[in-house]
Design an enzyme around this catalytic site. Structure first.
Site, PDB file in Angstrom:
ATOM      1  N   ASP A 266      31.574  42.216  88.521  1.00 38.45           N
ATOM      2  CA  ASP A 266      30.748  41.028  88.692  1.00 38.45           C
ATOM      3  C   ASP A 266      30.847  40.218  87.406  1.00 38.45           C
ATOM      4  O   ASP A 266      31.217  40.726  86.339  1.00 38.45           O
ATOM      5  CB  ASP A 266      29.302  41.421  89.007  1.00 38.45           C
ATOM      6  CG  ASP A 266      28.591  40.350  89.832  1.00 38.45           C
ATOM      7  OD1 ASP A 266      29.010  39.177  89.780  1.00 38.45           O
ATOM      8  OD2 ASP A 266      27.616  40.680  90.524  1.00 38.45           O
ATOM      9  N   CYS A 267      30.507  38.949  87.490  1.00 32.91           N
ATOM     10  CA  CYS A 267      30.845  38.027  86.406  1.00 32.91           C
ATOM     11  C   CYS A 267      29.983  38.263  85.166  1.00 32.91           C
ATOM     12  O   CYS A 267      28.766  38.067  85.195  1.00 32.91           O
ATOM     13  CB  CYS A 267      30.734  36.598  86.903  1.00 32.91           C
ATOM     14  SG  CYS A 267      31.889  36.297  88.255  1.00 32.91           S
TER      15      CYS A 267
END
Length: 726
Positions: A266-267
């Site tokens: 995930d970012c």
């Protein structure tokens, strides 16, 4: 000796050059692995590292263009301009229609290819321009306070699996060689907030809960749908970060399930290793930890530190090569380096974007997602030629309540007010006043709104919430809890507003927009009819009007349990499933999982089990009759539940094992058959293993899960059967 060594080195170098010359990663006749390996061999270590982050630069000498992996299509192509906006994911789950969801996925990927083709033609290759879509979200919606629950398919692992598999298959297509787009299952695993703590939180779960609730949907998407990507969550699970989790990423995902796609963080999640979780001290340690565990792609830029990681001996170039190869395999599966004319999707033009067919599909999906929760004295449907309709409430013209989050945009988004105005007869008067703000009391205390209800034949009060109140960490700008909700009720100002309306209204229809389960005790008591419409997308207003005025019969079913109060829930930070969802709750809900009313009357009868006793490993076949005894042609969502009555461990009170949407004309009857397989009879033991035990099993069949409140809500009476496994 030196001369011999020099000759050997020269031969090796020339052999390497020859191998590169002979290697053509654009040749569709050689294997995928060989083509990916061919690319990796020709890259420098710096170039390889650059390919491990979502925004990858071009490699001009190999004619490899830049590519950004980050794209979204949760309920339509998102964040890239014009697109068909379908109902939010939770609304699509409320349709309980896997065929419909497949068609929606197919329509979305068609528009995605069209947009990619035109972007590429103009040299636009940045964020939200690629074919790797980070969708769907198959986390289990275990607690209604989670703001991102709207992105999921609800609280049940079986429903989530079936909807998710259909959506992924629709997105990825059925071409034998090329993916239409690359779908992705997120957020792996055990991720449900709190949003404010997600960068440091450790979600602690038992092996039983892990395999009984949190993992089944991911397993189905990998093994059945062949999903191309998996995204690791921000949080830790049982101590290890989800983007560097040896058990989840290697032992389960790669070895047990046979996953052969790419894994992405995930970012910013790898940065969390040292800023939030504090399990390492430096970016190079974090990057090496994630890479070595099998995280192929970093959404973010922490992997830029891998060159330092190499210098310090924290990882190897072989590990880098392994991830780069995996990533290029995905790009090759998408046909990004295929010869011109080889990929059939390359010819899809922009004419398909918001085509009439896709708009019609969005309307169908929105119609089927609407859940009727109350209809006292047949308040609905309303006659189209009614003399006067009064529309009021903060969501009647609120476009954000159509869009939800992770959305595209459309030039033709129909609000609920617009849908009603477009539906009624020419002689019908429609009056509108907003009357209340979304989440705070009116600053002007004068009441110019409630009196209009007295002169109307029907008042439609549009209440609820929107992405302003619930959503991801930074986007829900009206949320006091980083996108989560502290309470499960409507904002108090809306309840107070409805009390004033109720005092004047002759007939009061309440329409609720939301992406989560809202406790509605006061609203239910005040409303003559109550509709739950989720975030219904661009055609939402038309769909709601169709249901209000009888052009569509409501057939949506709740993909979540609606509790009476937040006091009925365990603490939000507790990931134990005890006391959560219809499978484990001990208290009575306000509305049970799977519930929804219709304008017609269905009856279930004549349940027959082929055998009441079977040997272990044998199936149980059953049949029953379903009849539409009402006056409307309509769909019923038939649901099958099982309970292991004599289990050796704690098991769910009931578990969904099948469902079927059945359309029947008024007065029509049909026989439905269903097979309870041995796999459906299995339970999960305390070690997380699926086992089949002898003993008694109970089957419940009906239009919702079984609950003691079904009768008072007007749910269809279901059927119960029992059998024994010897």
């Amino acid at each position: 000796m030196k001369k011999t060594l020099w000759l050997l080195m020269a031969f090796a170098f020339s052999f390497s050059l020859k191998a590169q010359e002979d290697c053509s990663f654009r040749d569709p006749d050689i294997s995928l692995d060989e083509r990916a390996e061919c690319i990796v061999r020709q890259l420098t270590v710096e170039e390889k590292v650059n390919q491990l982050m979502n925004a990858t630069p071009a490699v001009d000498r190999l004619e490899i263009p830049e590519y950004d992996w980050w794209n979204e299509c949760l309920h339509g192509v998102a964040r890239a301009g014009r697109a068909t906006v379908f109902p939010q994911a939770i609304g699509m789950a409320a349709t309980w229609d896997t065929t419909l969801v497949y068609r929606v996925g197919d329509a979305i990927s068609t528009e995605a290819r069209a947009k990619y083709n035109v972007f590429s033609k103009h040299g636009y290759r940045g964020q939200y321009k690629g074919l790797t879509f980070w969708t769907p979200n198959v986390n289990i919606f275990r607690d209604p306070r989670w703001g991102r629950g709207q992105e999921t398919y609800g609280e049940d692992p079986f429903l989530t699996s079936r909807i998710g598999v259909s959506f992924v298959k629709g997105l990825q297509g059925n071409h034998p060689k090329y993916l239409k787009v690359a779908a992705l299952a997120k957020h792996y695993a055990v991720h449900n907030g709190p949003e404010a703590l997600r960068h440091e939180f450790d979600a602690k779960v038992s092996m039983k809960d892990l395999w009984e609730t949190y993992l089944p949907a991911f397993e189905a998407l990998v093994k059945e749908a062949g999903v191309e990507g998996v995204m690791g969550a921000y949080n830790r699970t049982n101590g290890d970060p989800c983007c560097a989790h040896p058990y989840l990423m290697q032992e389960v995902l790669r070895e047990k399930w046979g996953f052969d796609g790419y894994y992405v963080s995930d970012c910013g999640a790898i940065m969390d290793f040292y800023t939030g979780h504090k399990i390492v001290d430096t970016p190079e340690e974090a990057a090496a930890m994630a890479l070595n565990a099998g995280c192929n792609l970093n959404c973010g830029d922490t992997y830029a530190s891998l060159l330092k990681s190499l210098e310090k001996g924290l990882t190897t170039e072989e590990e880098i090569d392994r991830s780069v190869k995996q990533l290029f395999k995905t790009r090759l599966r998408l046909g990004l380096f295929a010869p011109e004319g080889a990929v059939p999707y390359d010819t899809i033009s922009t004419d398909v974007i918001r085509s009439k067919e896709h708009q019609k599909l969005a309307l169908e999906a929105a119609r089927k997602s609407v859940v009727l929760l109350k209809n006292e004295a047949n308040t609905l449907p309303v006659a189209r030629d009614v003399k006067k309709v009064y529309v009021t409430g903060p969501t009647a013209t609120h476009v954000q309540a159509l869009l939800a989050n992770y959305y595209g945009v459309s030039e033709d988004m129909t609000t609920i007010l617009e849908g009603i105005v477009g539906k009624v007869s020419p002689q019908t008067s429609v009056q509108y006043r907003q009357g209340a703000l979304l989440y705070e009391a009116n600053r002007n205390t004068m009441d110019w709104f409630s009196g209009a209800a007295a002169s109307a034949d029907v008042t439609v009060a549009c209440l609820g919430i929107s992405q302003l109140i619930e959503g991801e960490e930074g986007e829900a700008i009206a949320s006091e809890h980083r996108g989560d909700r502290e309470r499960t009720r409507l904002p108090q100002n809306q309840i107070d507003f409805l009390k004033r309306i109720r005092a004047s209204a002759k007939k009061l229809v309440v329409v609720i927009t939301s992406g989560s389960a809202i406790s509605l005790p006061e609203i239910y008591d005040m409303a003559d009819a109550l509709l739950y419409v989720w975030y219904p997308g661009e055609q939402g207003g038309k769909a709601v009007a169709d249901v209000l005025f009888g052009d569509a019969v409501p057939s949506g079913r709740l993909p979540v349990t609606v509790v009476k109060s937040v006091d009925d829930l365990p603490p939000y930070e507790n990931y134990d499933m005890k006391g959560r969802t219809y499978r484990y709750m001990e208290v009575s809900p306000q509305f049970p999982f799977g519930f929804g009313l219709s304008y017609t009357d269905f009856t279930y009868s004549n349940l027959t089990l082929e055998s009441n006793k079977v040997k272990s490993g044998e199936s149980v076949r059953l049949s029953f009759d379903l009849t539409n005894e009402g006056e409307y042609d309509a769909d019923e969502v038939v649901q099958f539940y099982i309970t292991d009555v004599e289990a050796s461990v704690n098991v769910p009170k009931q578990s969904l094992i099948g469902f079927k949407r059945v359309g029947l004309a008024a007065g029509e009857s049909t026989k439905i058959e269903f097979t309870v397989t041995p796999n459906m009879m299995k339970i999960v033991d305390n070690n997380g293993e699926k086992i089949l035990e002898p003993g008694e099993f109970k089957i419940y069949i009906g239009g919702s899960s079984y609950s003691e409140v079904n009768d008072e809500l007007g749910a269809v009476e279901g059927l119960t059967g029992r059998f024994e496994v010897l």
